[in-house]
Design a protein around this motif. Structure first.
Motif, PDB file in Angstrom:
ATOM      1  N   ARG A   1       1.397  -1.637  -0.079  1.00  0.00           N
ATOM      2  CA  ARG A   1      -0.190   0.437  -0.425  1.00  0.00           C
ATOM      3  C   ARG A   1       0.447   1.130   0.072  1.00  0.00           C
TER       4      ARG A   1
ATOM      5  N   PHE B   1      -2.833  -2.553   4.775  1.00  0.00           N
ATOM      6  CA  PHE B   1      -4.102  -2.739   3.762  1.00  0.00           C
ATOM      7  C   PHE B   1      -4.871  -3.527   4.499  1.00  0.00           C
ATOM      8  N   GLY B   2      -5.415  -3.111   4.702  1.00  0.00           N
ATOM      9  CA  GLY B   2      -7.133  -4.005   4.829  1.00  0.00           C
ATOM     10  C   GLY B   2      -8.271  -3.092   5.617  1.00  0.00           C
ATOM     11  N   THR B   3      -9.714  -3.836   5.526  1.00  0.00           N
ATOM     12  CA  THR B   3     -10.671  -3.370   5.579  1.00  0.00           C
ATOM     13  C   THR B   3     -11.103  -2.670   7.216  1.00  0.00           C
ATOM     14  N   GLU B   4     -10.492  -4.000   7.962  1.00  0.00           N
ATOM     15  CA  GLU B   4     -10.573  -4.210   9.068  1.00  0.00           C
ATOM     16  C   GLU B   4      -9.331  -2.992   9.708  1.00  0.00           C
TER      17      GLU B   4
ATOM     18  N   CYS C   1      -8.184  -0.400   8.259  1.00  0.00           N
ATOM     19  CA  CYS C   1      -8.307   0.985   8.891  1.00  0.00           C
ATOM     20  C   CYS C   1      -8.578   1.742   9.383  1.00  0.00           C
TER      21      CYS C   1
ATOM     22  N   PRO D   1     -14.124   6.640  10.323  1.00  0.00           N
ATOM     23  CA  PRO D   1     -14.072   6.196   8.802  1.00  0.00           C
ATOM     24  C   PRO D   1     -16.078   7.030   8.481  1.00  0.00           C
TER      25      PRO D   1
ATOM     26  N   ALA E   1     -14.834  10.327   7.097  1.00  0.00           N
ATOM     27  CA  ALA E   1     -14.255   9.942   5.438  1.00  0.00           C
ATOM     28  C   ALA E   1     -15.675  10.176   4.971  1.00  0.00           C
ATOM     29  N   LEU E   2     -16.902   9.265   5.272  1.00  0.00           N
ATOM     30  CA  LEU E   2     -17.520   9.099   4.403  1.00  0.00           C
ATOM     31  C   LEU E   2     -18.580  10.000   4.658  1.00  0.00           C
ATOM     32  N   CYS E   3     -18.569  11.165   5.543  1.00  0.00           N
ATOM     33  CA  CYS E   3     -19.716  12.074   5.667  1.00  0.00           C
ATOM     34  C   CYS E   3     -18.959  13.110   4.001  1.00  0.00           C
ATOM     35  N   CYS E   4     -17.682  13.172   3.966  1.00  0.00           N
ATOM     36  CA  CYS E   4     -16.693  14.020   2.666  1.00  0.00           C
ATOM     37  C   CYS E   4     -17.445  13.456   1.767  1.00  0.00           C
ATOM     38  N   LEU E   5     -17.831  12.925   1.331  1.00  0.00           N
ATOM     39  CA  LEU E   5     -18.244  11.809  -0.029  1.00  0.00           C
ATOM     40  C   LEU E   5     -18.949  12.814  -0.856  1.00  0.00           C
ATOM     41  N   TYR E   6     -19.960  13.150   0.013  1.00  0.00           N
ATOM     42  CA  TYR E   6     -21.106  13.768  -0.803  1.00  0.00           C
ATOM     43  C   TYR E   6     -20.847  15.107  -0.848  1.00  0.00           C
ATOM     44  N   THR E   7     -19.375  15.479  -1.603  1.00  0.00           N
ATOM     45  CA  THR E   7     -20.083  17.459  -2.286  1.00  0.00           C
ATOM     46  C   THR E   7     -20.396  17.056  -3.381  1.00  0.00           C
TER      47      THR E   7
ATOM     48  N   GLY F   1     -25.043  14.727  -4.488  1.00  0.00           N
ATOM     49  CA  GLY F   1     -24.678  13.586  -4.114  1.00  0.00           C
ATOM     50  C   GLY F   1     -24.566  12.648  -4.972  1.00  0.00           C
TER      51      GLY F   1
END
Lengths: 297, 209
Positions: free
Chosen positions: B174, B180-183, B185, B189, B192-198, B202
Motif C-alpha cells: 500500500r 492494507f485491509g478493511t479491518e 482502516c 470512517p 471520511a464518508l461524510c466528505c464523500l457527498y460533496t 450527491g
C-alpha cells in the motif's frame, strides 16, 4: 447495486476532487448529448469511475457551461471523447437492465417507478444496445444467470458474485490494447466482485427480515443478519483479496492524470466503505430517510 | 532503452538516497510477493526487470562508469523465477498436467482434468483451490486449501497457500507503507464518508433499492 465505489473526496487535494468533478460533469453532458436530457438521471459516481478507468489518461479538452444542477455558475467539464462515449453507452445499458430487474422484482404497484423510469430510458437503451451489441448481450446473459442463482438460492457467494463481476469485467472487452484489456479486465472483475459482496453485506438485515436471497448470509449461516466476529473477519479477508487484485492490476497501467485519484479510491476509499458497511453505519443515511417517509405515509 | 530516471520517477538531480528510496518503493510494489499467484504476474515481472535495469544503469553511471558496481546496486536481487508458480512435484501425471495448465493460464483445461480425476486427495483439493484463486473465487479457494491442509498437514506448499489466503493481504503493498485491509482502516470512517457527498446533488443512485 450501485453507489459503493466512492473516491475519498474529503481526503483528496482540492485539485484532484475538482478533476473528478469535471469527469462527473463530463459524463453527464455526454449522456445529455447522446441520449437527450432525460438520460442524465442515471448519472452516478460508479459510472464516473468507469468512465475514468476507460479514459485514455492523456490531456483532455475542457469546456464550461451552466446546467440544471448549477444554473448560475458555469462549471468546467471534460469534453466527450470516444472513451467517455463508451462509458456513457455502457452506463445506459447497465442502468436500464438494473431498472428492468426492479420491475421483475416488485409487484405491479411497487414496480411502478421502475416501469416508468425504464420506459423513459428505453429509447436511449435501444441506441446504446445497437452501438455496443456485445456488451448488451453479455449484460443480459450475466443478469439472467444471476437471476437463476438467486432463484435456486445458490449458497456459493463466489458463484453469485462471479455473475456480476464478469459482467463488469466485460466492460473492458471493447478495448483494443491487449495488455490494457487484461489489466482492466481484472480490475473491473474484482471491483465488481467487491461491489456485489458489499451490497449483499449491506442488505443483511433487510434480507433477514424479508427472507430475500442473500449469498453472504447463506455462506456464513447468519440467520438474523448479524455478524459473528469470526465470519466478519473472514468476510473482510475476502473483500481485501479482491481489493488487492484491483490494486495490483491498477499498478500495471499508466492512468496518467487519474493516477492519484484512482490510487486513493482503491487503497483508501474502498476500505472506508467496506468498514462502514460491516459496522452497519453505511445504510443509516438512507434508512433515516426511509423511516421519515414511512412516518409521513 | 527508456530514460532510467523516468522509469524510477525521479529527476536527474536526485540524490543517491532519493533514488534508492524510489527504487525500493517500486520494488516493493512489483515484488513477487505482492503478485503471488496473480494472473498478471508476468506483467509485474516485466516491470520489475525494467526497474532493476534502470537502477543498475544509474548506479553504474554514478560510480563513474564503474565496472565493479553493476549488480550489487539492486538491494533486491529479484530473479525471474520467483514469479513462477505451481512448480511442485505431483503424485500423478494427470495432476502434473493440471499444474502445467494452471501455470499457462489455461483454467478451462485444468478444470476439465480435475473434474475427471476421481481421487479427491490433498493435492487435488490444493489444485482445485489454485484454479478458484486464479478465477477470482477467493472464498472457495480458501476452503479447498483448508481441506488440502487437513488431509496433508505436513505439506509446505499447501500450508503456504492457505497462509496467504489468511494473512496475505495484510502484507500487501500500500503506498506509503500503511497497513492494507478493511479491518485495518483507522480513523473515523464516518467522517471520511461524510466528505464523500460533496458533488452536485450527491451523485447517489436514488433508485437503488
Amino acid at each position: 447495486m450501485f453507489g459503493y465505489v466512492l473516491p475519498p473526496l474529503g481526503e483528496l487535494p482540492q485539485e484532484e476532487a475538482e478533476r473528478f468533478r469535471r469527469a462527473y460533469c463530463g459524463l453527464c453532458h455526454t449522456l445529455g448529448r447522446r441520449y437527450g436530457p432525460a438520460a442524465r438521471f442515471i448519472l452516478n459516481y460508479d459510472f464516473t469511475f468507469l468512465a475514468i478507468l476507460l479514459s485514455e489518461g492523456g490531456p483532455r479538452a475542457v469546456d464550461s457551461r451552466r446546467c440544471f444542477a448549477s444554473p448560475l455558475k458555469k462549471r468546467e467539464f471534460l469534453e466527450p471523447d470516444s472513451a467517455m462515449e463508451l462509458a456513457a453507452d455502457e452506463s445506459v445499458i447497465l442502468a436500464y437492465w438494473q431498472l428492468r430487474d426492479g420491475v421483475a422484482d416488485h409487484d405491479w404497484l411497487h414496480g411502478l417507478k421502475y416501469r416508468s423510469l425504464s420506459a423513459v430510458l428505453e429509447p436511449a437503451y435501444r441506441k446504446a444496445a445497437a452501438a455496443r451489441h456485445g456488451f448488451d448481450r453479455r449484460t443480459r446473459e450475466q443478469l439472467a444467470l444471476l437471476g437463476a442463482l438467486e432463484l435456486e438460492k445458490c449458497p456459493s457467494m463466489d458463484r453469485a458474485a462471479d455473475a456480476f463481476a464478469a459482467l463488469l469485467g466485460a466492460a473492458a472487452e471493447e478495448l483494443e490494447d491487449p495488455v490494457r484489456r487484461r489489466v482492466l479486465g481484472q480490475l473491473l472483475y474484482h471491483l465488481g466482485r467487491w461491489v456485489y459482496l458489499v451490497d449483499a453485506a449491506d442488505d443483511l438485515k433487510k434480507d433477514a427480515e424479508s427472507g430475500n436471497y442473500n449469498p453472504v448470509a447463506l455462506r456464513f449461516g447468519l440467520e438474523d443478519g448479524a455478524w459473528t466476529a469470526e465470519s466478519r473477519h473472514e468476510f473482510a479477508q475476502t473483500l481485501d483479496h479482491s481489493i488487492h487484485m484491483c490494486a495490483t492490476a491498477f499498478e500495471l497501467w499508466d492512468f496518467g492524470e487519474w493516477q492519484p485519484l484512482l490510487e486513493r479510491t482503491l487503497y483508501t476509499g474502498l476500505f472506508h466503505v467496506g468498514k462502514a458497511v460491516l459496522d452497519g453505519t453505511f445504510r443509516r443515511r438512507r434508512h433515516a430517510w426511509d423511516e421519515r417517509k414511512k412516518d409521513k405515509d | 532503452m527508456n530514460d532510467p530516471y523516468q522509469i524510477l520517477g525521479v529527476s536527474e538531480n536526485a540524490s543517491d538516497e532519493e533514488i534508492k528510496k524510489a527504487y525500493r518503493e517500486l520494488a516493493r510494489k512489483y515484488h513477487p510477493d505482492n503478485y503471488h499467484d496473480n494472473p498478471l504476474a508476468d506483467l509485474a515481472q516485466e516491470k520489475m526487470k525494467e526497474i532493476n535495469a534502470a537502477y543498475e544503469q544509474i548506479t553504474k553511471e554514478r560510480s563513474g562508469g564503474g565496472h565493479q558496481q553493476a549488480g550489487t546496486g539492486g538491494a533486491y536481487g529479484y530473479g525471474g523465477t520467483s514469479y513462477r508458480q505451481y512448480g511442485g512435484q505431483s503424485t500423478s501425471s494427470v495432476l502434473q498436467q493440471v499444474r502445467v495448465a494452471i501455470s499457462s493460464g489455461d483454467l478451462t483445461r485444468a478444470e476439465a482434468l480435475l473434474a475427471n480425476y476421481s481421487d479427491h486427495n490433498a493435492e487435488w483439493n490444493f489444485l482445485r483451490g489454485a484454479v478458484c484463486y486464479r478465477r477470482g473465487w477467493m472464498d472457495e479457494a480458501k476452503r479447498y486449501y483448508q481441506t488440502a491442509c487437513q488431509m496433508d498437514p505436513g505439506n509446505a506448499e499447501y500450508r503456504q497457500a492457505l497462509d496467504f489466503m489468511e494473512n496475505g493481504s495484510q502484507t500487501a503493498y500500500r503506498p506509503g507503507g500503511s497497513p492494507f485491509g478493511t479491518e485495518m482502516c483507522g480513523g473515523n470512517p464516518c467522517l471520511a464518508l461524510c466528505c464523500l457527498y460533496t458533488l452536485c446533488n450527491g451523485g447517489g443512485y436514488w433508485l437503488c433499492c
